[in-house]
Design a protein around this motif. Structure first.
Motif, short mmCIF file in Angstrom:
data_model
loop_
_atom_site.label_atom_id
_atom_site.label_comp_id
_atom_site.label_asym_id
_atom_site.label_seq_id
_atom_site.Cartn_x
_atom_site.Cartn_y
_atom_site.Cartn_z
N PRO A 18 -9.64 -12.47 -17.18
CA PRO A 18 -9.33 -13.66 -16.38
C PRO A 18 -9.62 -13.42 -14.90
O PRO A 18 -9.12 -12.47 -14.30
N GLY A 19 -10.47 -14.23 -14.33
CA GLY A 19 -10.81 -14.13 -12.92
C GLY A 19 -11.96 -13.20 -12.59
O GLY A 19 -12.42 -13.18 -11.45
N GLY A 20 -12.43 -12.43 -13.55
CA GLY A 20 -13.55 -11.51 -13.28
C GLY A 20 -13.18 -10.41 -12.31
O GLY A 20 -13.98 -10.02 -11.47
N ARG A 21 -12.00 -9.87 -12.45
CA ARG A 21 -11.47 -8.86 -11.52
C ARG A 21 -11.79 -7.44 -11.97
O ARG A 21 -11.90 -7.15 -13.15
N VAL A 22 -11.94 -6.55 -11.00
CA VAL A 22 -12.08 -5.12 -11.29
C VAL A 22 -10.68 -4.56 -11.48
O VAL A 22 -10.06 -4.05 -10.56
N THR A 23 -10.17 -4.72 -12.69
CA THR A 23 -8.87 -4.18 -13.06
C THR A 23 -9.00 -2.68 -13.28
O THR A 23 -10.11 -2.14 -13.29
N ASP A 24 -7.89 -2.02 -13.52
CA ASP A 24 -7.94 -0.58 -13.80
C ASP A 24 -8.82 -0.30 -15.02
O ASP A 24 -9.62 0.63 -15.01
N GLN A 25 -8.68 -1.12 -16.07
CA GLN A 25 -9.48 -0.90 -17.29
C GLN A 25 -10.96 -1.20 -17.04
O GLN A 25 -11.83 -0.50 -17.56
N ALA A 26 -11.25 -2.23 -16.26
CA ALA A 26 -12.65 -2.51 -15.93
C ALA A 26 -13.24 -1.36 -15.14
O ALA A 26 -14.40 -0.97 -15.35
N LEU A 27 -12.46 -0.78 -14.24
CA LEU A 27 -12.95 0.36 -13.46
C LEU A 27 -13.24 1.56 -14.34
O LEU A 27 -14.23 2.26 -14.15
N VAL A 28 -12.39 1.80 -15.33
CA VAL A 28 -12.66 2.88 -16.29
C VAL A 28 -14.00 2.64 -16.98
O VAL A 28 -14.83 3.54 -17.12
N ALA A 29 -14.23 1.41 -17.43
CA ALA A 29 -15.49 1.09 -18.11
C ALA A 29 -16.68 1.28 -17.18
O ALA A 29 -17.74 1.78 -17.59
N ILE A 30 -16.55 0.90 -15.92
CA ILE A 30 -17.63 1.09 -14.95
C ILE A 30 -17.92 2.57 -14.76
O ILE A 30 -19.08 3.00 -14.77
N VAL A 31 -16.88 3.37 -14.60
CA VAL A 31 -17.05 4.81 -14.43
C VAL A 31 -17.77 5.41 -15.65
O VAL A 31 -18.70 6.21 -15.50
N LEU A 32 -17.36 5.01 -16.84
CA LEU A 32 -18.05 5.50 -18.04
C LEU A 32 -19.50 5.04 -18.06
O LEU A 32 -20.41 5.80 -18.39
N GLY A 33 -19.72 3.78 -17.70
CA GLY A 33 -21.07 3.23 -17.70
C GLY A 33 -22.01 3.96 -16.75
O GLY A 33 -23.14 4.30 -17.11
N VAL A 34 -21.54 4.22 -15.51
CA VAL A 34 -22.44 4.84 -14.54
C VAL A 34 -22.65 6.33 -14.82
O VAL A 34 -23.68 6.88 -14.42
N ASN A 35 -21.73 6.94 -15.52
CA ASN A 35 -21.88 8.37 -15.79
C ASN A 35 -22.43 8.71 -17.16
O ASN A 35 -23.05 9.76 -17.33
N LEU A 36 -22.23 7.84 -18.14
CA LEU A 36 -22.63 8.18 -19.50
C LEU A 36 -23.59 7.18 -20.15
O LEU A 36 -24.17 7.49 -21.19
N LEU A 37 -23.73 5.98 -19.58
CA LEU A 37 -24.47 4.93 -20.28
C LEU A 37 -25.61 4.33 -19.46
O LEU A 37 -26.04 3.21 -19.70
N GLN A 38 -26.09 5.09 -18.48
CA GLN A 38 -27.27 4.75 -17.68
C GLN A 38 -27.13 3.49 -16.83
O GLN A 38 -28.12 2.84 -16.50
N VAL A 39 -25.91 3.15 -16.45
CA VAL A 39 -25.69 2.03 -15.54
C VAL A 39 -25.97 2.49 -14.12
O VAL A 39 -25.44 3.52 -13.68
#
Length: 164
Positions: free
Chosen positions: A60-81
């Motif tokens: 809701p709202g498109g916010r960088v929540t704690d869980q979204a931040l975890v996903a971003i960290v995983l994405g940039v380090n492990l999934l070629q984001v």
């Protein structure tokens, strides 16, 4: 399960032409997107991508929540984001009222007290987008070479506008 029969039938049709089998799950276009759960948003379509190209994180709202931040960290380090888009949108329910007003509306709709729940109302979308962009950029597990941008999506025109 009868409530889901139409969706399961659609899934069987979808599976007949499914072509992502064996895909490794990386973001082929190097993109991660945080956006709202609003059904008017087609995250991949609005930026010309297809399934498998990006990591899509919705709330809701498109916010960088704690869980979204975890996903971003995983994405940039492990999934070629290597590009992260933070996208809020016009006419968003989360930006239409204060936190207290949203809690009151939710409580009336649910028929029970919702005052204890944190909903994440957005008072100023541009300020919130800038803060969320900064939150991602400043995270110690997000490399400085990862591009992070904030945008506002117009649900009536389909256009994205950068938020500086």
């Amino acid at each position: 399960m009868a409530d889901f029969d139409d969706l399961l039938a659609a899934n069987r049709s979808f599976a007949e032409t499914f072509d992502l089998a064996g895909f490794d799950g990386i973001a082929r276009a190097g993109v991660a997107m945080v956006t709202c759960m609003d059904s008017r948003i087609d995250p991949l379509g609005m930026i010309g991508l297809s399934p498998g190209d990006a990591k899509i994180l919705r709330n809701p709202g498109g916010r960088v929540t704690d869980q979204a931040l975890v996903a971003i960290v995983l994405g940039v380090n492990l999934l070629q984001v290597d590009r992260v888009m933070i996208i809020e949108h016009t006419r968003c329910a989360m930006a239409s009222a204060s936190e207290d007003e949203l809690k009151a509306r939710l409580g009336r709709a649910a028929g029970t007290d919702a005052s204890w729940m944190s909903l994440g109302a957005v008072d100023d979308q541009h300020a919130t987008i800038r803060a969320d962009v900064q939150r991602v950029r400043s995270h110690p597990l997000v490399r400085p070479d990862v591009a992070v941008g904030g945008f506002l999506y117009d649900v009536d025109s389909g256009l994205l506008s950068p938020v500086e």
